[in-house]
Design a protein around this motif. Sequence first.
Motif, PDB file in Angstrom:
ATOM      1  N   UNK A 286       0.811  -1.223   0.000  1.00 34.88           N
ATOM      2  CA  UNK A 286       0.000   0.000   0.000  1.00 34.88           C
ATOM      3  C   UNK A 286       0.845   1.274   0.000  1.00 34.88           C
TER       4      UNK A 286
ATOM      5  N   UNK B 202       2.511   1.761  -3.941  1.00 33.81           N
ATOM      6  CA  UNK B 202       1.778   1.724  -5.208  1.00 33.81           C
ATOM      7  C   UNK B 202       2.310   2.746  -6.215  1.00 33.81           C
ATOM      8  N   UNK B 203       2.552   3.981  -5.819  1.00 35.57           N
ATOM      9  CA  UNK B 203       3.038   4.944  -6.813  1.00 35.57           C
ATOM     10  C   UNK B 203       4.380   4.539  -7.423  1.00 35.57           C
TER      11      UNK B 203
ATOM     12  N   UNK C 171       3.878   1.521 -10.272  1.00 39.46           N
ATOM     13  CA  UNK C 171       2.804   1.693 -11.250  1.00 39.46           C
ATOM     14  C   UNK C 171       3.386   2.170 -12.577  1.00 39.46           C
TER      15      UNK C 171
ATOM     16  N   UNK D 195      -0.878   5.350 -17.410  1.00 36.88           N
ATOM     17  CA  UNK D 195      -2.186   4.937 -16.908  1.00 36.88           C
ATOM     18  C   UNK D 195      -2.192   4.659 -15.408  1.00 36.88           C
ATOM     19  N   UNK D 196      -1.008   4.683 -14.808  1.00 37.67           N
ATOM     20  CA  UNK D 196      -0.891   4.434 -13.364  1.00 37.67           C
ATOM     21  C   UNK D 196      -1.459   3.069 -12.971  1.00 37.67           C
ATOM     22  N   UNK D 197      -1.171   2.077 -13.807  1.00 34.36           N
ATOM     23  CA  UNK D 197      -1.603   0.723 -13.480  1.00 34.36           C
ATOM     24  C   UNK D 197      -0.563   0.074 -12.578  1.00 34.36           C
ATOM     25  N   UNK D 198      -1.034  -0.517 -11.486  1.00 34.39           N
ATOM     26  CA  UNK D 198      -0.118  -1.135 -10.528  1.00 34.39           C
ATOM     27  C   UNK D 198       0.363  -2.468 -11.069  1.00 34.39           C
TER      28      UNK D 198
ATOM     29  N   UNK E  23       3.870  -6.562  -7.043  1.00 36.04           N
ATOM     30  CA  UNK E  23       3.159  -6.678  -5.770  1.00 36.04           C
ATOM     31  C   UNK E  23       3.373  -8.055  -5.154  1.00 36.04           C
TER      32      UNK E  23
END
Lengths: 323, 502
Positions: free
Chosen positions: B354, B357-358, B361, B365-368, B373
């Motif tokens: 948590x 995440x930034x 990503x 599109x800021x996809x994780x 992860x």
Amino acid sequence: MAKKDYFKSILTNGNFGLFLAALILFAALSIASDNFLSPYNMYTTGRTLSLYAFVGLAQGIVLVVGDMNLSVGAIGGLATITAGYLMDIQGFNGTVAVAVALAVGIACGLINGVITAKFGINAFIVTLATSFVFTGINFGFTQGYSFVNIPLSFTVLGKGKVFGIPFILIFTIIAFIVLFLFFKFTIMGRRILAVGENLDAAKFSGINSSNIKILSHALSGFVAALAAVLYVSRMGTAPPVTGQDWLIVSFAVAILGGTSLNGGLISAFGVIMGAAIMVMIKNGLVMLGTNVYWEQTYLGLLILIAVGIDRVRTIYNQRRLLE
Amino acid sequence: MLKVENISKSFPGIKALDSVSVEFLEGEIHALLGENGAGKSTLIKVICGVHPQDTGKMYIDDKKLVVESYIEALAKDISVVNQELQVFPRYSVAENIMLDKMKTIGKTAILDWKAINKTSKRYLDMVGLDIPPTKAIGELSVAQKQMVEIAKALASNSKILLLDEPTSAISESEIKTLFEILSGLKEKGIIIIFVTHKLEEVFRVCDKVTVLRDGKKIGTKKIEEVERADLVKMMIGREEKIEAFRAGAVEEDNIVLEAEGIYKEHKAEDMSFKLRKGEVLGFYGLMGAGRTELARLLIGEDRKQSGKVYVGGKEINPRSISDSLYKYRIGYVTENRKEEGLLLNSNIKTNVNITIWPMIASKVLKLINGKKEEENARRMVDELDIRATSINQLAQKLSGGNQQKLSISKWLVADCDIIIFDEPTIGVDVGAKEYIHKLIYNLAHEQGKSIILISSDMPEIIKLANRIYIFREKKIIGEIGEVSKDADSYDIVSNQIASYYV
């Protein structure tokens, strides 16, 4: 996974239950009425379902962070007349009208969000108040008159179909697939869910919780405006009373769709199923020839049943955890 | 006589009480002793109906006792002085004391404030509190509130009085008053159950002691028949040996964080300190002494009214935890893992990642990145020895110790330079505690992180800290410049600390 566990997981999975409920309703209506499966009825049902899905989403996306938005309908109304005014009176093309209407929706949502999150005032009272403000602006501006000169080209999305499937339904399904991906894979989506589940824990993990709440309200405004634009496209007219009946629909669809009232839980598929159940029940009531004056009673009862199911599910899951 | 028989109680992921049987006699102060998470508080909560037992029975004088709610317990003359203060802040002191027995004028429904205030004043006098009964309770200090809680319990004339760590927030003189009151109640033939983890108190005031460990009863002894060392052995399951780590390397001249005259009303008064690279800096004090309050000012959760904070020589003004994490690389492991540390309904993967995440990503599109992860979660589960069935397991299904490790992991993954640990071993089992101690030591002395360790656990802080600041009543009242790491360090340092409290 053992067979028994698998069966149990299906039972406790809210989405499957919803799908089953929708299927049963569908079957029941098909048997009860000759008209239900007619291409025309399917076409209108599909179009209404699409609108309901967006209206429900506008509520769901704030419910998920533990807030609510009583001004979804008022925002929808304001977006409707914005789009109508720009096309009818100012003669702008659809693209500009849609862009401005959506911007109005986002702005309204931002106002709700900033007052709620930054000043720490309960979203209930904030959005109750702003719903009157927005509606007042709407009626003050239009004096109650509809904008009717909507270009025909603008209604293609709302009225067109391919192989009997309305364009608007296809659009909705694509939008909800994007929504599913948004909550599963993007930083914003994941953060919204985290804040909804536990605002303090999210904050203590470096998430700016109040900004996320503002974002949710802005998205709610955006989705409400999107529903409004789709409405104009479907009707070919922009009446100021648009959205007046959305409030109860928004809660019913969101809650039926399994959106948790405690926040942290929303399902794109669930909201669509919620809209489907909602639209079929309304459809069914009409076909059963129920008196339209009683309709509000049924909608209210429907919400009570939905929150009852939500509560039972919560308690059941808690018990299961203790085992 | 209150008898509990084969009481068991489980919470998700933990067996809090495992078939515990104890007899509590009238006119006796009976201590429930054990480490954090031993099950003491749970037993109290079973007796007073807050958490009814899963299995087992209770009897009063051989009559079966069933309490399924706190209200039922009150009606059966059982009252509790809680660890967390259960007061209504805007109500007056008198109202808080008399809440369940308000007097009215004659047979009317009009409250007889004179009588209420007068009666409550009598109980205030008993606990030695010289405050007007009409004062709003929110204006009292933590210690005063605790004494009001005790006055409230006295006012209910109970036959059974449960005290759950009543001394954790009050001063020595107040402790003395409390013990005198308890002795008086004992003479009256009341059953008193006294929960504590402080051995001194057991010997000072109690007649009998029952030791719990990991939810099991280890034994009940009369106080005359038992030595301090025996109790310790019963509590921790081994001989008491404060095993200090060897002194770790600290970069003496490299000050990574410096605070100067931090002030916020009711939270911190003129607090200054320095933190060096590779150091474990102890903040010792009791609950409410100002340690957590200072930490929250440092990380931007609260705003200081004056004072300055420097990180790496530059002044910082974090406006949120997000700021302190992403701009200054400061992490904060909360003392409150269930409310502030974890997303209990989310899985291990989410709870680990948590904070970053930034960082994992995609650009536009800021996809994780789901793969990253999973990698991170697996790495943390391995490194911290988190016992879980998979990285998709929900946080709430883990035991206390594993939850705490998970709560720590997100700051390790984020690679913070400075980590504040707030009571990191509260409510975790002995094994996890040792593990977390080793982890903190390694972070500082092997990986060169700088650690602030907030703890009221004296052995813990003496074992780990290079230096200790001592907190009391929102002030830093002393510093132990170099914590000795010799074999007899515990006695020396604990005496040094104690000298500040005289």
